[in-house]
Motif scaffolding. Structure first.
Motif, short mmCIF file in Angstrom:
data_model
loop_
_atom_site.label_atom_id
_atom_site.label_comp_id
_atom_site.label_asym_id
_atom_site.label_seq_id
_atom_site.Cartn_x
_atom_site.Cartn_y
_atom_site.Cartn_z
N ALA A 65 0.86 -1.19 0.00
CA ALA A 65 0.00 0.00 0.00
C ALA A 65 0.89 1.24 0.00
N PRO A 66 0.33 2.41 -0.35
CA PRO A 66 1.12 3.64 -0.27
C PRO A 66 1.33 4.06 1.18
N ALA A 67 2.47 4.69 1.42
CA ALA A 67 2.75 5.26 2.75
C ALA A 67 2.52 6.76 2.66
N HIS A 68 1.30 7.18 2.92
CA HIS A 68 0.93 8.59 2.83
C HIS A 68 0.72 9.19 4.22
N ILE A 69 1.14 10.43 4.37
CA ILE A 69 1.04 11.16 5.63
C ILE A 69 0.01 12.28 5.46
N VAL A 70 -0.87 12.42 6.44
CA VAL A 70 -1.88 13.48 6.37
C VAL A 70 -1.90 14.26 7.69
N ALA A 71 -2.47 15.46 7.63
CA ALA A 71 -2.59 16.31 8.81
C ALA A 71 -3.93 16.05 9.49
N VAL A 72 -3.91 15.81 10.80
CA VAL A 72 -5.14 15.49 11.53
C VAL A 72 -5.20 16.22 12.87
N ALA A 73 -6.41 16.37 13.37
CA ALA A 73 -6.66 16.94 14.70
C ALA A 73 -8.01 16.41 15.17
N SER A 74 -8.26 16.54 16.45
CA SER A 74 -9.53 16.06 16.99
C SER A 74 -10.63 17.11 16.76
N PRO A 75 -11.90 16.68 16.73
CA PRO A 75 -13.00 17.66 16.63
C PRO A 75 -12.99 18.66 17.77
N ALA A 76 -12.61 18.20 18.97
CA ALA A 76 -12.58 19.10 20.12
C ALA A 76 -11.55 20.21 19.92
N TYR A 77 -10.36 19.85 19.39
CA TYR A 77 -9.34 20.86 19.17
C TYR A 77 -9.78 21.86 18.10
N MET A 78 -10.44 21.40 17.07
CA MET A 78 -10.81 22.28 15.97
C MET A 78 -12.08 23.07 16.25
N ALA A 113 2.45 7.90 20.19
CA ALA A 113 2.25 9.00 21.13
C ALA A 113 1.69 10.23 20.43
N MET A 114 2.13 10.48 19.21
CA MET A 114 1.58 11.59 18.43
C MET A 114 0.09 11.40 18.21
N ARG A 115 -0.29 10.19 17.84
CA ARG A 115 -1.72 9.90 17.60
C ARG A 115 -2.54 10.12 18.86
N GLU A 116 -2.04 9.62 19.99
CA GLU A 116 -2.78 9.76 21.24
C GLU A 116 -2.89 11.22 21.65
N ALA A 117 -1.83 12.00 21.43
CA ALA A 117 -1.87 13.43 21.76
C ALA A 117 -2.90 14.15 20.89
N ALA A 118 -2.97 13.75 19.62
CA ALA A 118 -3.98 14.35 18.74
C ALA A 118 -5.39 13.98 19.20
N LEU A 119 -5.59 12.73 19.57
CA LEU A 119 -6.90 12.29 20.06
C LEU A 119 -7.30 13.02 21.34
N LEU A 120 -6.31 13.40 22.15
CA LEU A 120 -6.57 14.14 23.39
C LEU A 120 -6.87 15.62 23.15
N GLY A 121 -6.81 16.04 21.89
CA GLY A 121 -7.15 17.43 21.57
C GLY A 121 -6.03 18.41 21.82
N LEU A 122 -4.77 17.93 21.72
CA LEU A 122 -3.63 18.79 22.04
C LEU A 122 -3.08 19.54 20.83
N GLY A 123 -3.57 19.24 19.63
CA GLY A 123 -3.07 19.96 18.47
C GLY A 123 -3.16 19.15 17.21
N VAL A 124 -2.35 19.55 16.22
CA VAL A 124 -2.33 18.94 14.89
C VAL A 124 -1.11 18.05 14.77
N ALA A 125 -1.31 16.86 14.17
CA ALA A 125 -0.20 15.93 13.95
C ALA A 125 -0.19 15.49 12.50
#
Length: 309
Positions: A159-172, A228-240
């Motif tokens: 599969a392709p190894a693609h990177i995207v920018a994400v954040a939680s609904p709470a953060y946004m 850890a980046m994913r969990e921090a994003a899920l916690l609403g700490l910012g964009v990863a």
């Protein structure tokens, strides 16, 4: 006639320069490797190593012997693995290297079905964020991206190894969504410092037309692991910036939102690697085919593609 164990112990000790590293690669004790080499020297009637407290060095006879058997031993190992005690049924230890987050989410769930089909295979899986030396460290296969395809290795793209920018609904919530990658810099960034280089990785994003724009996140939170980046994003700490393969469930259930959805980073491909022997062991061949078939049936290449918003 020399035993395969004696010959393997000699070759791995020659490659690594010490019995301890050779024993790790062979899943034996250092004492057992040393005994095997001593038995080989006794049977051949020559000294193969000069030994010191720190390192093993091949004698002239040892180097001549290493060159003579190295290629032949690999073929013998493959033949023994493939014959599987008189049948072509996959069997034996399957030593695999795979990334922790990706491996747990997408490869480990394939194991029950694989073992039900091939009960004589015994998994020995290493979940690790590093590029291993497949042949030198005795791995049957590895899954990941960005491996150097050195002589003796083949790869099969999954599969392709693609990177995207994400954040939680709470953060946004209450924030204006960015429309271009360079606008991500005004949001809190969750970034990763590489264990290999010590540097923080920043990405350049592209769209389907081929345009590229730098996406330099602010370094609000710095970690050294993508989970850890994913969990921090899920916690609403910012964009990863994360691999779609590592966050697919969160994207599909809405716990993470994709920002600038027309843009992605191309980090190459996720592939499965194994040694390009003339006789690939039945266990390795069966596993590679099992994984590739599962990716096809589950349309994971399409679902991992960041180019598809």
């Amino acid at each position: 006639m020399e035993t395969l164990a004696n010959l393997e112990s000699f070759l791995r000790s020659a490659e690594s320069g010490n019995f301890s590293e050779a024993s790790r690669r062979l899943s034996l004790t250092a004492a057992a490797v040393s005994r095997n080499v001593a038995m080989l020297e006794r049977n051949l009637g020559v000294r193969l190593f000069h030994s010191s407290t720190r390192k093993l060095t091949l004698t002239e006879a040892g180097e001549t012997f290493r060159v003579a058997i190295s290629d032949n031993l690999e073929g013998l190992q493959a033949a023994i693995a493939g014959i599987s005690t008189g049948s072509d049924e996959p069997a034996g230890l399957l030593k695999l290297s795979l990334p922790p987050t990706f491996g747990t989410a997408h490869i480990l769930p394939l194991l029950p079905g694989f073992l039900a089909r091939y009960p004589r295979v015994r998994p020995k899986w290493h979940f690790e964020n590093r590029q291993v030396d497949l042949i030198g460290e005795g791995y049957d296969a590895a899954i990941g991206g960005g491996f150097e395809l050195s002589p003796g290795l083949v790869s099969r793209t999954l599969a392709p190894a693609h990177i995207v920018a994400v954040a939680s609904p709470a953060y946004m919530s209450g924030r204006v969504p960015p429309t271009r990658p360079d606008e991500l810099a005004r949001l809190n960034g969750i970034v990763m410092r590489s264990l290999q280089t010590g540097r923080i990785r920043h990405w350049s994003m592209r769209d389907v037309s081929g345009r590229e724009v730098q996406a330099s996140l602010s370094e609000s939170i710095v970690v050294n692991d993508p989970a850890a980046m994913r969990e921090a994003a899920l916690l609403g700490l910012g964009v990863a910036m994360l691999a779609t393969a590592d966050i697919l469930p969160a994207l599909e259930d809405g716990t993470l939102l994709r920002l600038v959805p027309r843009w992605y980073c191309d980090a190459g491909a996720i592939s499965i690697y194994h040694a390009s022997r003339k006789l690939v062991p039945a266990k390795t061949r069966a596993f590679v085919d099992w994984v590739a078939d599962a990716f096809r049936k589950n349309r994971l290449a399409e679902r991992f593609a960041g180019s598809l918003s």
